[in-house]
Structures are given as structure tokens and as C-alpha cells.
Motif scaffolding. Structure first.
Motif, PDB file in Angstrom:
ATOM      1  N   THR A 202       0.846  -0.971   0.239  1.00 41.78           N
ATOM      2  CA  THR A 202      -0.008   0.221  -0.005  1.00 41.78           C
ATOM      3  C   THR A 202       1.077   1.287  -0.393  1.00 41.78           C
ATOM      4  O   THR A 202       2.509   1.226   0.346  1.00 41.78           O
ATOM      5  N   ALA A 248      -4.502   0.840  -1.142  1.00 42.70           N
ATOM      6  CA  ALA A 248      -3.391  -0.529  -2.155  1.00 42.70           C
ATOM      7  C   ALA A 248      -3.319   0.413  -3.541  1.00 42.70           C
ATOM      8  O   ALA A 248      -3.571   0.577  -3.756  1.00 42.70           O
ATOM      9  N   VAL A 254      -3.997  -6.235  -3.484  1.00 46.96           N
ATOM     10  CA  VAL A 254      -2.963  -5.987  -2.462  1.00 46.96           C
ATOM     11  C   VAL A 254      -2.270  -7.143  -1.196  1.00 46.96           C
ATOM     12  O   VAL A 254      -0.862  -6.382  -0.874  1.00 46.96           O
TER      13      VAL A 254
END
Length: 334
Positions: A202, A248, A254
């Protein structure tokens, strides 16, 4: 129809070339080219890989964000004075405490692995090799393919926070990115491949929210962002909202390592500016197209190329022989 002697010769040459190419690829994975080699600890610490893998697996199962953290940590380490674990050293003015490394996580995993290795084979395994293995294991644990990691690095004796200014930045142009990678002996294909590591992990809103509202002081969003994707990003990162909120980097992936990152770039769904430019700039777009299997482009297989590029990066400015040391603990020079 009888094959002519010329045709037979061409076929033989083709087979020899293919064999040579495959052998070169195998040798490239077996030996790093920087004094490292696969099986370096075979006689001195044969359990090194299983010990590191166990530490990483336990940590990632408890907290999936550890995987991208360890992968980024290795990248950031290699780009500053080579892959020498200088990023692990504690101190107020070290790389670890510098701004670009503020959001890295997983340091405790390296420390845990080192502690176990010091009990199993004291004074043998370097922290830099532990980090190289942990990065590979993080990819595997999130669904990526494995690769053989050449080992034999020694740990660096210097760690300066000011050196982090040389790291690739979230708003670098393609030309700047290319230069920073070239300075480390990495080419454009390596750049596009290694940035593909953003398929997991992220970014904080603070890193990219300027693209959503007032890009380059235009009071408009970055035109590289797909208009249908913009409302989603704005909802996650409202103007003046929580700058530390995590988003993400590869929407929908992710915690899953794979090539979807490149498809998102193609459709204007790159989150940080430097990633988005991989598609908008033709210099790098051609490599993204190859990962996407564009007709007329010689295809690239992401999992295979990522392992190759990681081995290459893992041999940047390696310290071995009498250079560096084997740290007793990873957070401090002996």
C-alpha cells in the motif's frame, strides 16, 4: 521432402543457441555475478533458508503487511550503497530513521531470524543475506514464484540517512527513474519488472493525494488517472483527510503477488505518479505491453522476470571477501 544440408545446419545452430541461452539463464540464477553463489552456506549453515523462511512465514501469517514491507526493505537497502543491510542499523541519523523508510515494516522479522541463526551457526550468516532470503520468501508467501537466491554478502559498516535522497521517489519522472536504476547497473526492463513488486502493498494518501485535486498547480487531477477511478481514490483520500490512510498500490491485489499491476497501469489505475508514468511514457510502456502479452511484442513472464531482476539487483555493490563484516545483531555494527 528431404531436408537440405543448409537447413540441417540452420536447425543445428538454432538448437545450439537455445541450449546456450537456457544454460546462461540457469547460470545467472546459480551465481549472482557479484561474488555470491547459490549454496554458499551449504557446509557452514545448511539450515539457513528454512530458518529464515520459518520466521517470515510466521510473521506474514500474523500480519500480511509484513510481506510487502520486507520486499521494499530489500529494494531500499540495495539502492543505498549496495545490498549490505545498512538499512537495519538503529540510530537517529541512519537510513532506517530517514523519511523515505518511515513506513517500512518487518525489521523485527529479520532480527528474529538472525537470533535463531546465531544459535544454530554463530557468526556465519550475514544480515544482508537474511534480508535477501526474506524478500524472496515474502513473494512466495503471497503467491509469487520462487527463485534461487545467491548468497555470500557481508554487512556494511556505514548507514547515513542523508543517502536515502538517492532512492527512487514516488514523483520521479521516467528519465530520473531510468538514471537511478542505471546507476545501479539495472536497465529499463529491470526497472519495469522490479516496480512490478508494487503488486503487493500500500501507499499512504500523503504520497499521492496531490494527484487527485491539484496536480502540478492546475487545480485539476493528474490526466493519467482514469476518470472512472478518480472517485474511488478521492473517497479513500478526501482533500484534507487522513494523510496516513493506506491504499492498495495494485487495486484488487494488495496481498496477492502477480501481474495484475501492469493491467491496472494500462487502464489508468496506477496509484502513485512514478508507477502511472510507466504506461504514459513510451520508453517504459513497451515493456509493460510485453508483460501484458501485446500482439507483436515478444512476451515477458512476470514471475520469471521478477526473480531474474531480483537476483541482479541483489548483487548491486555487494561486499564480500574482507569487505564489511558479519554482524552479531542486525541493528548495530560490531
Amino acid at each position: 521432402m528431404e531436408v537440405s544440408s543448409l537447413s540441417k545446419t540452420l536447425i543445428l545452430l538454432g538448437l545450439l543457441l537455445a541450449t546456450h541461452t537456457n544454460l546462461a539463464l540457469v547460470q545467472g540464477y546459480q551465481g549472482g555475478g557479484g561474488g555470491t553463489r547459490v549454496g554458499f552456506y551449504k557446509s557452514t549453515c545448511p539450515g539457513v533458508e528454512s530458518i529464515v523462511q520459518s520466521a517470515v512465514e510466521s510473521a506474514v501469517q500474523a500480519n500480511p503487511t509484513i510481506a510487502p514491507g520486507l520486499l521494499r526493505m530489500f529494494f531500499h537497502d540495495c539502492f543505498i550503497n549496495g545490498c549490505d543491510a545498512s538499512i537495519l542499523i538503529n540510530g537517529p541519523s541512519t537510513e532506517k530513521s530517514a523519511g523515505p523508510n518511515a513506513f517500512l515494516r518487518g525489521f523485527e522479522v529479520i532480527d528474529a531470524a538472525k537470533s535463531k541463526l546465531e544459535k544454530a551457526c554463530p557468526g556465519v550468516v550475514s544480515c544482508s543475506d537474511i534480508l535477501a532470503l526474506a524478500a524472496r520468501d515474502s513473494v512466495v508467501l503471497t503467491g509469487g514464484h520462487s527463485w534461487k537466491v545467491p548468497l555470500g554478502r557481508r554487512d556494511g559498516l556505514v548507514s547515513r540517512g542523508s543517502d536515502t535522497a538517492n532512492l527512487p521517489a514516488f514523483n520521479d519522472s521516467i528519465s530520473v527513474q531510468i538514471k537511478k536504476f542505471a546507476d545501479k547497473g539495472l536497465d529499463i526492463q529491470d526497472l519495469v519488472t522490479l516496480v512490478g513488486g508494487h503488486t503487493i502493498g500500500t501507499a499512504a494518501c500523503a504520497v499521492f493525494s496531490y494527484r487527485l485535486y491539484n496536480f502540478n498547480n492546475t487545480n485539476r487531477p493528474d490526466p493519467d488517472i482514469n476518470p472512472s477511478f478518480l472517485p474511488q481514490l478521492r473517497a479513500l483520500c478526501p482533500n484534507g483527510g487522513n494523510a496516513l490512510r493506506r491504499v492498495a498500490l495494485d487495486t484488487g491485489s494488495v496481498n496477492s503477488f502477480g501481474g495484475s499491476f501492469y493491467a491496472n497501469l494500462k487502464y489508468g489505475r496506477g496509484v502513485i505518479e512514478s508507477d502511472a508514468k510507466l504506461w504514459s511514457d513510451p520508453t517504459t510502456q513497451r515493456f509493460v505491453q510485453r508483460f501484458l502479452g501485446y500482439r507483436g511484442r515478444h512476451g515477458l513472464i512476470f514471475d520469471v522476470e521478477f526473480g531474474r531482476a531480483m537476483v541482479k539487483m541483489g548483487n548491486v555493490e555487494v561486499k564480500n571477501g574482507k569487505r564489511g563484516e558479519i554482524r552479531r545483531v542486525c541493528t548495530a555494527i560490531n
